[in-house]
Each structure stands twice: as C-alpha cells, then as structure tokens.
Motif scaffolding. Sequence first.
Motif, short mmCIF file in Angstrom:
data_model
loop_
_atom_site.label_atom_id
_atom_site.label_comp_id
_atom_site.label_asym_id
_atom_site.label_seq_id
_atom_site.Cartn_x
_atom_site.Cartn_y
_atom_site.Cartn_z
N ILE A 215 0.73 -1.54 0.05
CA ILE A 215 0.32 -0.05 -0.06
C ILE A 215 0.63 1.10 -0.05
N MET A 216 0.78 2.40 -1.23
CA MET A 216 1.07 3.44 -0.82
C MET A 216 0.69 5.05 -0.71
N ILE A 217 1.33 5.92 -0.08
CA ILE A 217 0.40 7.04 -0.35
C ILE A 217 1.20 8.62 -1.16
N ASP A 218 1.63 8.79 0.10
CA ASP A 218 2.19 9.62 -1.08
C ASP A 218 3.54 9.36 -1.96
N GLY A 219 4.90 8.01 -1.64
CA GLY A 219 5.16 8.14 -2.73
C GLY A 219 6.87 8.97 -2.88
N THR A 220 6.66 9.30 -1.63
CA THR A 220 8.16 10.07 -1.49
C THR A 220 8.70 9.69 0.04
N GLY A 221 8.35 8.72 0.13
CA GLY A 221 9.28 7.72 1.59
C GLY A 221 9.09 8.76 2.52
N MET A 222 7.67 9.73 3.15
CA MET A 222 7.33 10.58 3.57
C MET A 222 6.30 9.36 4.93
N CYS A 223 5.59 8.86 4.26
CA CYS A 223 4.72 8.08 5.37
C CYS A 223 4.74 6.56 5.76
N GLY A 224 5.36 6.18 4.96
CA GLY A 224 6.50 4.76 5.66
C GLY A 224 5.05 3.91 5.25
N GLY A 225 3.40 4.09 5.21
CA GLY A 225 2.95 3.43 4.04
C GLY A 225 2.97 1.83 3.75
N CYS A 226 4.51 1.91 2.72
CA CYS A 226 4.76 1.39 1.73
C CYS A 226 5.62 0.12 2.65
N ARG A 227 6.21 0.15 4.06
CA ARG A 227 7.65 -0.21 4.31
C ARG A 227 7.20 -1.46 3.75
N LYS A 235 12.28 -1.51 4.49
CA LYS A 235 12.30 -0.47 3.27
C LYS A 235 11.68 0.10 3.19
N PHE A 236 11.66 0.83 2.54
CA PHE A 236 10.13 2.21 1.76
C PHE A 236 10.34 1.63 0.28
N ALA A 237 9.24 0.88 -0.23
CA ALA A 237 9.32 0.76 -1.28
C ALA A 237 9.14 1.68 -2.72
N CYS A 238 8.74 2.65 -1.96
CA CYS A 238 8.17 4.19 -3.00
C CYS A 238 9.85 4.72 -3.26
N VAL A 239 10.39 4.60 -2.55
CA VAL A 239 11.51 5.14 -2.48
C VAL A 239 12.89 4.40 -2.81
FE1 FES Z 1 4.58 6.84 1.90
FE2 FES Z 1 5.97 5.25 0.50
S1 FES Z 1 4.15 5.57 0.11
S2 FES Z 1 6.57 6.00 2.15
#
Ligand code: FES
Length: 279
Positions: A215-227, A235-239
């Motif tokens: 699951i991704m939210i911001d896609g820029t490494g800020m929210c931690g949703g994609c860990r 790791k954060f999948a988005c970055v």
């Molecule tokens: Fe938020 Fe990756 S989508 S940190």
Amino acid sequence: MYQVLENTLLAPNLHRMVVRAERVAAARKAGQFVIVHVDAGAERIPLTIGDANVAQGTITLYIQAIGASTQRIVAVPVGGYLRDVAGPLGQPTEIEDWGRVACVGGGVGTAVLFPMAKALADLGNEVTTIIGGRSEPYIILANELGAFSKDVRITTEDGSIGRKGFVTAELADLIADPARTPQAVFAVGPVPMMKAVAEQTRPFGIKTIVSLNPIMIDGTGMCGGCRVIAGGETKFACVDGPEFDGHAVDFTSLTDRLTMYREIEEQCRLETLKGAVND
Ligand code: FES
Ligand code: NAD
C-alpha cells in the motif's frame, strides 16, 4: 490536468490507458511508477509506467479496476482528464547484461513486467518470457512481449491456452535445461507467485528480482505506508524499490500488510457501486 487518449479493456477488469504526460514520458525509466489522483478528494493510486512515447508525450498505464478508486480512474473516458499524474517515482530496474534472463509475469503483474523485459532485451539480454493467468482472457501482452523475447511460454490454471498449471512449472523446465538456464530471473505478480519463484531459484543461486506492490500513500518516502522488510531491514518500496532482491524479501510481513485494509476497501467498493446505481 492529464488527458486520456486511449482507454481499452484488455482483460476482465484490466484497462490500458494512454495518457498525455510529456514530462513523465521524457524522464521515466523502466521499473518506475506514477501516483494518479483522479479528481479532488480521490485516493492516490500508484501505477507502474507500462510504456512511454517521448515523441508523442504519452505514457501507458495498466489499471486493475478492483477497488473504488481504481474504478473511478478507469471510468474516465477518452478525451477526459486525470487531475494529477505525479512521477516518475521509485528506482529504475537494474538493467545489466546478464546474458540469459527469464521474465515471469503472473496475471496483471505481466503489465508491470513488460517495461522491465523490454529494457533487458534492448540491452542485449536473451529474454525468455513466461506469463500465466487463470484462463485465456487473463493472458495479456503475449504478442507485445513476443516482439523482443526469444520465446513466450504461456500457462493457464484451466489449460484454456498454453500449459495447464502455474508459471513456476515452466520456470522449473527452463532452469533444468542447461542450454537455457537463466542467469537472472525477474518476477512480477501476486505475492505467493513471487515467493514461489524466489524459493525456486534460491537453491541455484540465480539472481531474482521481484517488484513489490505494498500500500502506498505519498510515494515519496514520507508516510511509511509502503514499508517492507528486505534483508532484515525496513525499506520503503516507493523510494528504495519497488524492485527488490527476491531472496531477501520477507513475504510473510508483506502479505499481512496487504490484507490490513481489506474490509475497509470492500466497504468503499460497495459504497461506490451504490452511488453509481443511485445516480
Ligand atoms: Fe509513503 Fe512510501 S508511500 S513512504
Ligand atoms: P492470479 O491470482 O490470477 O495469478 C496469476 C498467475 O500467477 C497464476 O495463473 C499463476 O501462474 C501465478 N501464481 C499465482 N499464485 C501462484 C503460486 N502460489 N505459485 C506459483 N504461481 C502462482 O493473479 P491476478 O489476479 O491477475 O493478480 C492479482 C494480484 O497481483 C493482486 O494481489 C495484485 O495486488 C498483484 N499485483 C502485483 C503487482 C506487482 O507489482 N507485484 C502488480 C499488479 C498486481
């Protein structure tokens, strides 16, 4: 605003959309994704950039319309607009001259696999493509992948086209053939498939790259949703991704995180359907 130039139903619930997004088309590399925001208040949806045409300033997106937000995206007709297309995001695919590679796509994951396979072939790799789905209508992009693959092997669970069974049966045969054993395997599809592929290649020490879709939210490494956990580290999948070493990924925690919001997602989907009926 980003204009939709094509919106085609490719397989059940799977749309191919061509969208005008000049800057993304010029900057993107294989393996990267965008975050689409269909209109004000909509959820942000990460979508792999399936292809790009720099001269025409367009990108191709493949959308599996299974939830409320993805259904809103595919409902945008040709000539309509997406509010935001942010990207390109994520790390590009590690494209090296491996020699022989196998590209394995399960269901909708085949669309994510396509740009990786194309970039690997462009660099001179001998690409064997294996794609699988439930039945014939779910087999996508076989001709497009065939344009640059040495061969395309198809599997279906009901045997309606290709070999009956899972993609892993074809991969086992490929690994067992000394003239065709791949030096690297790229796998994209459902989590159980990528886990099975990684377990298959591990004993042979074959480099295996998987593309993860937490699951991704911001896609820029800020929210931690994609860990995700890879090599024991968060790791954060988005970055850091979306591609990771398949032998290092903790697939169990990935599965747990992917199912966390299932009830809420189903509720939203039903509310969207109810809204559409009442309109
Ligand atoms: Fe938020 Fe990756 S989508 S940190
Ligand atoms: P699906 O469940 O129909 O499976 C497609 C094929 O994958 C099967 O026919 C089989 O060949 C293979 N497969 C599935 N489970 C396997 C197993 N346990 N062992 C070996 N092979 C197996 O796929 P679908 O419905 O098209 O895909 C939906 C899933 O894919 C969703 O969970 C979605 O989130 C995920 N997905 C992942 C990515 C990604 O980037 N990794 C991209 C798109 C979709």
